[in-house]
Design an enzyme around this catalytic site. Structure first.
Site, PDB file in Angstrom:
ATOM      1  N   TYR A   1      16.415  -6.499   2.431  1.00  0.00           N
ATOM      2  CA  TYR A   1      17.868  -7.741   2.183  1.00  0.00           C
ATOM      3  C   TYR A   1      19.277  -7.349   2.263  1.00  0.00           C
ATOM      4  CZ  TYR A   1      19.145 -12.871   0.098  1.00  0.00           C
ATOM      5  OH  TYR A   1      20.041 -12.870  -0.286  1.00  0.00           O
TER       6      TYR A   1
ATOM      7  N   LYS B   1      15.734  -9.071   6.121  1.00  0.00           N
ATOM      8  CA  LYS B   1      17.242 -10.540   5.754  1.00  0.00           C
ATOM      9  C   LYS B   1      18.131  -9.748   5.930  1.00  0.00           C
ATOM     10  CE  LYS B   1      18.302 -14.182   2.840  1.00  0.00           C
ATOM     11  NZ  LYS B   1      19.122 -14.395   2.017  1.00  0.00           N
TER      12      LYS B   1
ATOM     13  N   VAL C   1      16.238 -17.388   7.605  1.00  0.00           N
ATOM     14  CA  VAL C   1      16.406 -17.923   5.885  1.00  0.00           C
ATOM     15  C   VAL C   1      17.705 -18.574   5.415  1.00  0.00           C
ATOM     16  CG1 VAL C   1      15.330 -17.094   3.736  1.00  0.00           C
ATOM     17  CG2 VAL C   1      15.236 -15.525   6.115  1.00  0.00           C
TER      18      VAL C   1
END
Length: 311
Positions: free
Chosen positions: A138, A166, A213
């Site tokens: 992330y 992400k 996302v």
């Protein structure tokens, strides 16, 4: 469930509804999950930034993970944030969420202590060695104060440490480097590159990203799934129009007065106000010490919903 390799589509970072007393509102959480599944999403990401994971106790994080994985069963993969300052603390979260049934974990770089890229790499390698499920990086420099270099992400992907990324960095050039590098590297297969942007999903998919996302997908999952499908079909004119509609809807995050609240309070407050106005969650409260929206600000969120045809 085995996480598809690569994971594609829309994977909302699920908001965490709370009671007025600040506890996890499980019935509202499960209604939100059903709302997202009805929208056609490809997976769910719990305990990330839009989930207010940083504000939740370890007990509350466990409640969220158990409730969502138990409710979803094997319908879609559930990714769970294992986000904390250091590797030992992250490993505690990995153990908790995987025991609850998470299909993958999402991990930032360490934070608070300043870290060197070599230490970030060690953090991910140690986490992956001890995680029973895939690890997704992330990239969130606004919160952890270090940027994941594209070359490091690709190195960790090639060796099998990372199953995906992400990217919420806002660095479009760096994001493109990961997308193109993963595609060109002979040792990288099944690596998911996901954008965390609400506003540039069409551009990210055009670059070759696997999915998105976006926090706003809590409010309008159908809109983001439609945008994804239009991009995959190559209908870029319709996709641009769908993206621009969502950009206008995202204007709700500016309802909060910046003179009295931060951007996080405004955005999460707007998402939760919108979900409350849409009848999905029982209470729009955000975790302390975030500043709540005023009635007038909530009214502006409602105007954004009405303009998008969601009320």
């Amino acid at each position: 469930m085995t996480v598809p390799a690569p994971l594609t589509g829309v994977v909302p970072p699920v908001c965490t509804p709370l009671t007025p007393e600040g506890e996890v509102d499980v019935p509202s959480l499960l209604r939100l999950v059903d709302h997202l599944l009805d929208g056609g999403v490809s997976g769910l990401f719990v305990l990330g930034s839009s989930s207010e994971a940083a504000y939740l106790t370890d007990r509350q994080r466990r409640v969220v993970a158990e409730a969502v994985t138990g409710h979803v069963g094997k319908e879609v993969p559930v990714l769970a944030g294992a986000i904390d300052m250091t590797t030992p603390r992250v490993l505690d979260h990995v153990r908790s969420v995987t025991e609850a049934g998470a299909d993958a974990v999402v991990v930032t770089a360490p934070f608070y202590a300043r870290t060197h890229p070599a230490e970030i790499a060690r953090h991910y390698r140690l986490t992956a060695e001890r995680s029973p499920v895939p690890v997704v990086a992330y990239d969130l420099p606004a919160s952890v104060h270090s940027k994941l270099p594209a070359e490091l992400v690709l190195e960790l992907a090639a060796e099998g440490t990372l199953a995906g990324l992400k990217d919420s960095s806002g660095d479009e050039a760096g994001f493109r480097s990961v997308v193109t590098g993963a595609r060109a590297h002979p040792g990288i297969t099944g690596f998911s590159v996901l954008t965390g942007s609400e506003l540039l999903v069409d551009a990210a998919l055009a670059m070759g990203a696997d999915g998105a996302v976006p926090g706003l997908a809590n409010v309008d999952p159908h809109g983001y799934v439609r945008l994804y499908e239009l991009c995959r079909a190559g209908d870029w004119t319709a996709a641009r129009a769908a993206q621009e509609r969502l950009c206008a809807l995202f204007g709700m995050v500016r309802a909060g007065d910046p003179a009295r609240m931060g951007g996080g309070s405004a955005a999460l407050g707007a998402f939760k106000a919108a979900l409350h106005l849409r009848g999905v969650i029982a209470c729009p409260v955000t975790a302390e010490p975030q500043v709540p929206l005023s009635p007038e600000e909530v009214e502006r969120v409602g105007e954004s919903l009405a303009a998008a045809g969601l009320l």
